[in-house]
Structures are given as C-alpha cells and as structure tokens.
Design an enzyme around this catalytic site. Structure first.
Site, PDB file in Angstrom:
ATOM      1  N   ASN A 151       0.861  -1.182   0.000  1.00 51.54           N
ATOM      2  CA  ASN A 151       0.000   0.000   0.000  1.00 51.54           C
ATOM      3  C   ASN A 151       0.897   1.232   0.000  1.00 51.54           C
ATOM      4  O   ASN A 151       1.417   1.636   1.032  1.00 51.54           O
ATOM      5  CB  ASN A 151      -0.919  -0.008   1.219  1.00 51.54           C
ATOM      6  CG  ASN A 151      -1.941   1.118   1.169  1.00 51.54           C
ATOM      7  OD1 ASN A 151      -2.025   1.850   0.191  1.00 51.54           O
ATOM      8  ND2 ASN A 151      -2.712   1.269   2.232  1.00 51.54           N
ATOM      9  N   LEU A 182      16.221  12.658   0.097  1.00 45.46           N
ATOM     10  CA  LEU A 182      16.665  14.030  -0.162  1.00 45.46           C
ATOM     11  C   LEU A 182      17.818  14.462   0.732  1.00 45.46           C
ATOM     12  O   LEU A 182      18.073  15.661   0.882  1.00 45.46           O
ATOM     13  CB  LEU A 182      15.486  15.003  -0.018  1.00 45.46           C
ATOM     14  CG  LEU A 182      14.310  14.757  -0.969  1.00 45.46           C
ATOM     15  CD1 LEU A 182      13.259  15.839  -0.811  1.00 45.46           C
ATOM     16  CD2 LEU A 182      14.775  14.679  -2.417  1.00 45.46           C
ATOM     17  N   VAL A 188      15.476  20.727   6.473  1.00 48.62           N
ATOM     18  CA  VAL A 188      14.808  21.958   6.050  1.00 48.62           C
ATOM     19  C   VAL A 188      13.313  21.720   5.851  1.00 48.62           C
ATOM     20  O   VAL A 188      12.483  22.517   6.280  1.00 48.62           O
ATOM     21  CB  VAL A 188      15.434  22.498   4.748  1.00 48.62           C
ATOM     22  CG1 VAL A 188      14.687  23.732   4.250  1.00 48.62           C
ATOM     23  CG2 VAL A 188      16.906  22.819   4.963  1.00 48.62           C
ATOM     24  N   HIS A 247      22.609  11.802  -2.742  1.00 42.45           N
ATOM     25  CA  HIS A 247      23.528  12.477  -3.671  1.00 42.45           C
ATOM     26  C   HIS A 247      24.655  13.213  -2.953  1.00 42.45           C
ATOM     27  O   HIS A 247      25.660  13.549  -3.584  1.00 42.45           O
ATOM     28  CB  HIS A 247      22.754  13.443  -4.566  1.00 42.45           C
ATOM     29  CG  HIS A 247      21.894  12.745  -5.573  1.00 42.45           C
ATOM     30  ND1 HIS A 247      22.420  12.059  -6.645  1.00 42.45           N
ATOM     31  CD2 HIS A 247      20.547  12.594  -5.653  1.00 42.45           C
ATOM     32  CE1 HIS A 247      21.438  11.538  -7.356  1.00 42.45           C
ATOM     33  NE2 HIS A 247      20.296  11.833  -6.776  1.00 42.45           N
ATOM     34  N   HIS A 265      26.871   6.848  -8.232  1.00 41.56           N
ATOM     35  CA  HIS A 265      26.025   5.846  -7.586  1.00 41.56           C
ATOM     36  C   HIS A 265      25.519   4.798  -8.571  1.00 41.56           C
ATOM     37  O   HIS A 265      25.215   3.673  -8.171  1.00 41.56           O
ATOM     38  CB  HIS A 265      24.861   6.515  -6.847  1.00 41.56           C
ATOM     39  CG  HIS A 265      23.769   7.014  -7.739  1.00 41.56           C
ATOM     40  ND1 HIS A 265      23.750   8.281  -8.265  1.00 41.56           N
ATOM     41  CD2 HIS A 265      22.647   6.405  -8.199  1.00 41.56           C
ATOM     42  CE1 HIS A 265      22.674   8.436  -9.007  1.00 41.56           C
ATOM     43  NE2 HIS A 265      21.981   7.319  -8.986  1.00 41.56           N
TER      44      HIS A 265
END
Length: 658
Positions: A151, A182, A188, A247, A265
């Site tokens: 789900n 992220l 943030v 990243h 990566h």
C-alpha cells in the site's frame, strides 16, 4: 481500451489482450477471486526465502501434478503450456486444444476468457465451457496468491511478482530503508523523511506500468514477460548504489575524499546488484521464473548504467542485453536520450508529496499516449547507410506537457534539491565525514576493514554503510572523532555556517577545474575599506550549482519524437518555435553561493565585503539574498568598471596559478 493497464487494476488484468478478446468485457476481479482465500502467512524479511517457493521453469509441458501447475507463474506460459494444463485437467479433445494453439492463447490471456469468448472461439459445449472457466478461475486465484501487495501513499495498492519480492527481501535492498531520499533536505523540509526504499518500489512499479501498456497497444513489438520482469528489476534496483544521504555521498563526499576516483552511484548500483544476486543465490530463482541470467543480468545492468564502454564488436548497437529491435526498453528506467523516464515520474510525485509542493505532471497521461515508432538515422561514417531505431514517442499535442515536466524538474531543483540551507547541511555533513573518515572502520569481505570513503570498493562493507553512520559518529566515545562530532552537533543545534549570498556568471560558466581555487579568490578579493580581520581560503565555501533541464545547456525536447493522430507510425520532431514564444531561450544556468565558516559579527561583516568585491572583480551579477551584504550592493558600479579593477582580476588569477 484503457492503455493504463497495471496502474490501478489487478496484476492478472495487466496482460496484453488479443484482438479477438477485446469485444467483450473482461472477467471481473470479483469473479477471479471467487474461490475462498486462506489468510496468507506474513512475508519474511531479509532471509531471502519467501513463503511460496520458486516454481519450476515456466515450460510446463513436463508437469503433471496439480501443485506444480498451481505454483507456476501463468504469465510465463506459452500456448503449448496452456494446452498441457488443459490436458492435465481432462480436456484431451484435439479440436479444443487446437483452438488454443491456433489462436496462440498464452497463459497471460487466460484471466480474460469467459463463456461467451470461449463460445466465439469454437468451444461449443456449455458444460465444457463452464468446467474450463472453473479451472481457469482456480488457476488465476493461485496466481493472485503468489503476488504481493504494497500500500503505497503515492500509487496506491501496487503488486509485485514473486521474483521481485525475492529481491526486495534481501539485506542489500532493505538497506535502502535507511538512506534519506533528499539527504540534508530533511533538516529543512520536515516532511521529507522518505527513503530510497519506497522510491525504488515506485520506480519498479511504474516501469511495469509503462512496458505493459506498450505491450498491450503494440503486440507486434513482441515484448515478453521476460522483458517485463527485467525492466521491473532494473527499476527496482536502479538506486542500490546510493550512499549515506543519497547524492551528498557521490556528489560531494567521494569527490573530496577520493578525487582520483570517478565514481557515481550508478556504478555502485550495478556492483551492489551483482552482490545481491550472488550472495542470495538468486540466479537459480531467476531461471525458475523464466529468465536467462547470463543475458538478463547484463540487460538489467545496462538499463541502470548505460551501454558498456566497449561496444559489441562490428556493431553499431552498443548494448548486449537486448537487440536493437528492442531499443525502446532502454528508455524506460533511465532514459539517456532525453531524460523522460519512470525514475523522474516517481520522484516528482513522491518528493512533491513529502515536500508539500504541487506536482503538475501527470505520468498516467504520458503512458496513455506513449507508443513505439521507428526513427531513421544517417550514420556519420557512411551517409548512405540508414540505421533504424525504435523509440518511445508521444502524441504531438503532448509537447507542451513535456515542457511542463522539465519545468517541474527545474522548479524542484530550485525550491528543494538545491535549497541554500539543504545544500549547506550536505556540505557540513561532508566536512564531518571527512574528519571522521580515517577513524571509522567498517567490516567487509573476509573481515577486511574499510573506511567510509573506501567502502565503495567492497559491497559487503557498503551494505553496512547508511545514514546511520551520522549517529554512530555523533555518539561515539572515540576522542579521535571529536572534530567530526562538533560539526554534527552544530547541525543538530542549527549552528550552521553563515550564508553570504548568491551570484551568477554573466558570460562564461565556471569550469569544474576552477572550483577548488574559488575560495582562495574570495579570500584575496579584499576591498580597500575592509575591517581589520584576516580571512583565509578555508574560511569560505563556494558552492557552484548547475541548474538545467537535465541535458546541460541543450533542450531535451529536441531529442523527443512525436507522432500524429493521422499517422501513428511516423515519428516527427517539433521545434521549440512551433510550440510557444514563451519557452526559455536558455536551458541551463549556473548559481554560485558563498558561505562563511566564521560566525562572529566582525568576521561576517568582512566576509560579506570580500564576497561583494569578488563578484565585482569577476563581473558576476549583483549578489542577492544574504542579509549581511544587502546594504553594500548599491554603491558598486558593476557596469562601469575601471581598468584598475580589471587589472586586479588579472592579479588575483595570476597569484592563484602559483
């Protein structure tokens, strides 16, 4: 007929349907699930052994026991396998079996059969038709039991093939639960707590949606279940190689820790995929589900990484996993040609959901209008030779929506991915990891020890490296980690490096080889009336950000082909001028942000003046943002430089060369 099969219906209903079956409604999911369901056992985690054992190879002609038919994946059945099943269930009349052979009814079409369709096909006996439908429904039910349902908050209830579950239930894949999608953005955007794990599930699912839609609309492409599985596996595993904080690791940490190592990566993903397959002994499982590991593992890795460095000998086609006739399969997971792929579709939807930003791109509409067209290219070496390549194309009316897609990508980079404080936190985590690197040990193959920066050389060690390293360093009692701990504590207490402002080059972009000496330039750009504070290069951080539409300064739509309603087989290109006069003239720009590590008022005042002076010397745009320097902008005349100012630029550059 709805082309979005696989994006909201049961997995059994996602298969391509032959033309002779499309005139009648499909068997409903209710009918398919009419048999009583046992409560399935809980799916095990990380032990590599799902509840249902892998089936024998899909060629079922040699099978006779009921359980063997129940446990095989009917999507892999050829028409002869269907006939073997019917014979096993007592349908031995040659006339009936020939109906299935002549109409090439494969296992994937069985769930769509009902009494009316069987009668149309020539099964005249009502009793025989009812008995046949009952057998097919039982078989379909067993197939549903094999599939697993997740789900997902973005795509709803999504189903995965048992082979995909075997891959998901490995330590190498479960590792993605502990890597933030992220990176520092979570510090943030409070909602950005999602991880690479759920994104990878979404990409695997969307890869299946797109390839199945193409298979249904264009059966002449001969997209096999084997192809579909491989594309889904590539989508599922495309991010296996991400390091801590995504990243940040391959974009900031590795280039500073090991500047000689040109590692991304994607390279880590194909190495981790190999490790996943070998350490969990999945090659035999792949064979049991109809794959050919020797070819298909190569195909999966090529979808993730791109073509091999050395192309196939004496061939213009650079890939080995699939022939040029199936070139379009390489444009689904990671589209190197124009950047339109399911990876972006998932992170657009998922990241926007968690960031609280509106997503304006509808991937379902793209799938609706996607089809394969053949494009002719003239080979440079021989102008007379024309190479034909099959590409994923869209309707000509969708060109505006595709520009919007790339605009959405640009907005996400500006508002979130390249947020000035998100990037700053990534920089600070990088600084902390560089301080900690010599003192952190990670056990790899045969007990060998690795550091944070060298774990990429050993996949067993890399499997253990996740965002958790942040807390391990922060809470360590090792006194050698005190400097790294101080930086991490500053992040948690929001005692960050100070942002001075942002500027842009007016003319030529700053080249990568210049990046390293930029802090020295800022430190040397001392104004005449600067405070009596000595600032060094190490006090400044200059972060250069390249923002584009995904293909540097090129327009990605120039590499997209379209088709018209009147001729769906001919691929055409659409120029920007044919779309709108309001589209961007440039598709890339460079942002330069400067931060100061010192935090006292006197140093910050001096640092701000250094930054403004540097912008004037380099003829960059007037700095924006940074409260510290706002009052200093007006007096400087950017457009009327004196010769002495230009001479100063030359002096600074000359000094830095030595």
């Amino acid at each position: 007929m709805d082309s979005l099969l696989g994006c909201g219906v049961s997995a059994a209903a996602r298969e391509p349907v032959p033309r002779y079956l499309t005139s009648q409604p499909r068997v409903s999911e209710v009918a398919m699930q009419s048999a009583p369901l046992e409560q399935p056992a809980k799916r095990p985690r990380c032990d590599g052994s799902p509840r249902t054992p892998p089936s024998t190879p899909p060629a079922t002609a040699n099978l006779s026991a009921d359980d063997d038919f129940q446990n095989t994946d009917l999507r892999t059945w050829e028409p002869e396998d269907v006939c073997s099943f019917l014979e096993n269930r007592g349908f031995r009349e040659k006339k009936v079996l020939d109906i299935f052979r002549d109409n090439k009814i494969a296992g994937s079409f069985l769930p769509f059969l009902d009494e009316d369709r069987l009668e149309d096909l020539g099964v005249s006996s009502l009793e025989e038709r009812k008995k046949m439908i009952e057998c097919i429904q039982q078989l379909s039910q067993s197939r549903i039991d094999l599939m697993k349902v997740f789900n997902d908050p973005i795509h709803g209830h999504i189903e995965f093939h048992p082979l995909l579950i075997r891959i998901i239930d490995t330590p190498q894949f479960q590792r993605l639960r502990y890597i933030k999608q992220l990176g520092g953005g979570y510090y943030v955007f409070p909602g950005a707590s999602h991880n690479r794990f759920e994104h990878s599930l979404g990409v695997g699912y969307l890869a299946g949606c797109l390839v199945r839609a193409l298979a249904e609309k264009q059966p002449e492409l001969q997209i096999s279940e084997r192809d579909i599985l491989c594309v889904q596996i590539a989508g599922l595993c495309h991010d296996l190689g991400h390091g801590p904080f995504s990243h940040m690791f391959d974009g900031r940490f590795i280039p500073r820790a090991r500047p000689e190592k040109k590692w991304k990566h994607e390279q880590g993903s194909i190495e981790m995929f190999e490790h996943l397959v070998n350490s969990n002994e999945l090659k035999l499982v792949m064979k049991n589900y109809g794959l050919v590991p020797e070819e298909d593992i190569t195909f999966i890795k090529e979808q993730i990484m791109g073509p091999p460095i050395t192309p196939v000998k004496d061939s213009l086609w650079p890939y080995k996993g699939r022939p040029a006739t199936k070139s379009f399969l390489y444009e689904i997971v990671s589209n190197k040609r124009n950047g339109i792929d399911v990876d972006k579709w998932d992170y657009f939807a998922r990241d926007c959901h968690h960031l609280g930003i509106q997503n304006n791109f509808d991937y379902k509409r793209f799938i609706k209008f996607a089809r394969i067209c053949e494009v002719e290219y003239k080979v440079k070496e021989d102008k007379t030779y024309i190479r034909k390549v099959k590409h994923i194309c869209s309707r000509e009316k969708e060109v505006g929506n595709l520009y919007d897609m790339f605009h959405t990508r640009n907005c996400l980079h500006r508002r979130a991915y390249q947020h000035k404080i998100s990037n700053l936190i990534d920089i600070m985590i990088t600084d902390a990891f560089l301080k900690a690197d010599p003192y952190v040990e990670i056990t790899g193959t045969a007990g060998k020890k690795f550091r944070i920066s060298t774990a990429i050389d050993d996949m067993e060690a890399f499997t253990k490296l996740t965002d958790n390293i942040f807390l391990e360093v922060l809470h360590s009692t090792d006194p050698q980690l005190s400097e790294a701990q101080s930086i991490l504590r500053n992040i948690e207490c929001r005692n960050l490096y100070k942002y001075l402002g942002e500027t842009q080059p007016k003319r030529e972009k700053i080249r990568k080889e210049e990046y390293e000496r930029l802090p020295q330039e800022v430190a040397k750009a001392k104004p005449e009336k600067a405070p009596d504070v000595e600032l060094k290069a190490e006090d400044f951080i200059v972060d250069v950000i390249n923002v584009d539409y995904g293909m540097e300064d090129k327009n990605p739509i120039d590499r997209v082909h379209f088709y018209c309603k009147s001729n769906s087989k001919q691929a055409v290109r659409i120029n920007k001028e044919q779309v709108s006069q309001l589209l961007p003239e440039k598709f890339a720009e460079q942002l330069i942000r400067v931060y100061c590590k010192k935090k006292d008022g006197k140093s910050l005042d001096a640092a701000g003046k250094h930054f403004v002076q540097w912008c004037a010397l380099r003829d960059f745009t007037k700095p924006q943002d940074g409260d510290i320097i706002a009052p200093l902008i007006t007096p400087l005349k950017w457009n009327n430089k004196t010769s002495s100012c230009l001479q100063e630029v030359s002096k600074v550059k000359t000094c830095l060369k030595f």
